[in-house]
Write a protein that holds these residues in place. Structure first.
Motif, short mmCIF file in Angstrom:
data_model
loop_
_atom_site.label_atom_id
_atom_site.label_comp_id
_atom_site.label_asym_id
_atom_site.label_seq_id
_atom_site.Cartn_x
_atom_site.Cartn_y
_atom_site.Cartn_z
N GLY A 109 -8.32 -0.58 -0.32
CA GLY A 109 -8.27 -2.09 -0.13
C GLY A 109 -7.82 -2.80 -1.74
N LEU A 110 -7.64 -1.89 -2.61
CA LEU A 110 -7.10 -2.46 -3.81
C LEU A 110 -5.88 -3.05 -3.91
N LEU A 111 -5.05 -3.12 -3.12
CA LEU A 111 -3.74 -3.59 -2.92
C LEU A 111 -3.80 -4.93 -1.89
N ARG A 115 1.28 -7.51 -4.59
CA ARG A 115 2.68 -6.82 -4.11
C ARG A 115 2.35 -5.52 -4.40
N ALA A 116 3.19 -4.78 -3.57
CA ALA A 116 3.39 -3.24 -3.60
C ALA A 116 4.57 -2.81 -3.04
N GLU A 128 2.70 -2.97 8.41
CA GLU A 128 2.03 -3.15 9.81
C GLU A 128 0.54 -2.55 9.70
N GLN A 129 0.30 -1.49 8.92
CA GLN A 129 -0.92 -0.66 8.63
C GLN A 129 -1.87 -1.51 7.82
N TYR A 130 -1.18 -2.15 6.91
CA TYR A 130 -2.02 -2.75 5.87
C TYR A 130 -1.36 -4.32 5.68
N PRO A 131 -1.62 -4.99 6.72
CA PRO A 131 -1.35 -6.52 6.81
C PRO A 131 -1.49 -7.37 5.47
N HIS A 132 -2.65 -7.15 4.80
CA HIS A 132 -2.89 -7.80 3.56
C HIS A 132 -2.35 -7.56 2.29
N VAL A 133 -1.49 -6.36 2.42
CA VAL A 133 -0.61 -6.14 1.16
C VAL A 133 0.52 -6.64 1.22
N ARG A 134 1.17 -7.42 0.14
CA ARG A 134 2.52 -7.97 0.00
C ARG A 134 3.55 -6.99 -0.19
#
Length: 310
Positions: A109-111, A115-116, A128-134
């Motif tokens: 959850g740290l991303l 941005r990553a 798709e798997q982590y939609p809150h990551v930019r």
């Protein structure tokens, strides 16, 4: 520095931080390779790793590297690993992922909200798997302060040199780059390493028109001409083309022209101006503009990197 080896770890990803930060007079780092537990860790590409340390190394380290590993989109890391990464970060350690190691950081959850990046093959899966990551698919690495991510394996070198510049200064990073026979700074992002920027078609409705256009990239190609070849109205063609490829027809043509320019830069000694004319972009200035926009580098830098025999 801890290098956390997970199941399926890629050997180059593991080796890069271990070698870049190897302890020597000019490098005031100590590296410990660890796993979820001490012992044998089955890696990817036919290699395994005998690690002397378990997750306690994350409690000791100031920087934790997570090398990439195979099939990151199929199963999240063990909860113990996720908790150990969160604990290290809470304690003040920096977390740095190479390639698909970004999936392990995303699982913490740290991303979220940051941005990553990751290897270009997995950027869509990560988003798709982590939609809150930019997710940024066009860069070699991303520095968000206490969490850092890099693209495909070799970009781990870029990330390590970036960390060195911040920790020890430019001279130390340049010295390490010379030792590694690597560029201190690389131009552009990982878009230039994707085999084709034109995506594989999702449908076959306009396959024949796409092939027709690819054989005529040096000629004027308009939406009307493409639609006429496909025997549909321009409006219908444009809408369905986006459904098939994810790009508008003119965006697709532009990327196809840049791809053809890439091939000519790699395989010929033609001048940039001639290549621009041959692929339908008119002038060298126009080619440089679209090269920078799409690939994040210049035709000259691209040729220097990829030309045969160099």
């Amino acid at each position: 520095m801890a290098v956390l080896v997970l199941e399926g770890a890629k050997p180059l990803d593991v080796g890069i931080p271990a070698q870049v930060f190897t302890k020597r007079a000019s490098m005031p780092y100590e590296v410990r390779v660890c796993g979820a537990a001490p012992g044998l860790v089955t890696g990817g590409d036919g290699l395994s790793y005998a690690v002397a340390h378990g997750l306690e190394a994350l409690e000791w380290a100031d920087i934790v590297f997570v090398p990439g590993y195979r099939h990151p989109d199929r199963e999240a890391p063990p909860r113990t690993v996720v908790d150990a990464l969160i604990g290290a970060h809470t304690r003040g350690a920096r977390l740095a992922a190479i390639s698909t190691g970004a999936f392990a950081l995303a699982a913490t959850g740290l991303l979220d909200g940051r941005r990553a990046t990751t290897h270009w093959h997995y950027t869509q899966a990560l988003a798709e798997q982590y939609p809150h990551v930019r997710v940024d698919e066009n860069v070699l690495f991303v520095d968000e302060g206490t969490v850092l991510t890099s693209a495909g394996a070799a970009s781990g070198i870029d990330l390590c040199l970036h960390i060195l510049r911040g920790d020890l200064g430019v001279a130390a990073a340049n010295h390490a780059a010379r030792r590694l026979v690597a560029a201190p700074y690389r131009s552009g992002g990982q878009a230039q390493y994707v085999p084709r920027s034109v995506p594989e078609p999702l449908g076959e409705r306009f396959a024949a028109t796409r092939e027709w256009a690819l054989r005529r990239l040096g000629e004027p190609l308009t939406l009307e001409a493409l639609a006429e070849h496909a025997a549909v109205s321009p409006r219908t063609f444009s809408r369905r083309f986006v459904e098939d490829t994810g790009y508008t027809p003119m965006q697709w043509v532009m990327r196809a022209r840049v791809d053809l320019a890439r091939e000519l830069l790699e395989r010929s000694q033609l001048a940039v101006e001639q290549i621009a004319a041959d692929v339908g972009l008119g002038t060298g200035a126009n080619l440089r503009l679209h090269f920078q926009r799409i690939l994040g580098t210049t035709p000259t830098e691209y040729r220097r990197t990829f030309a045969r025999g160099e």
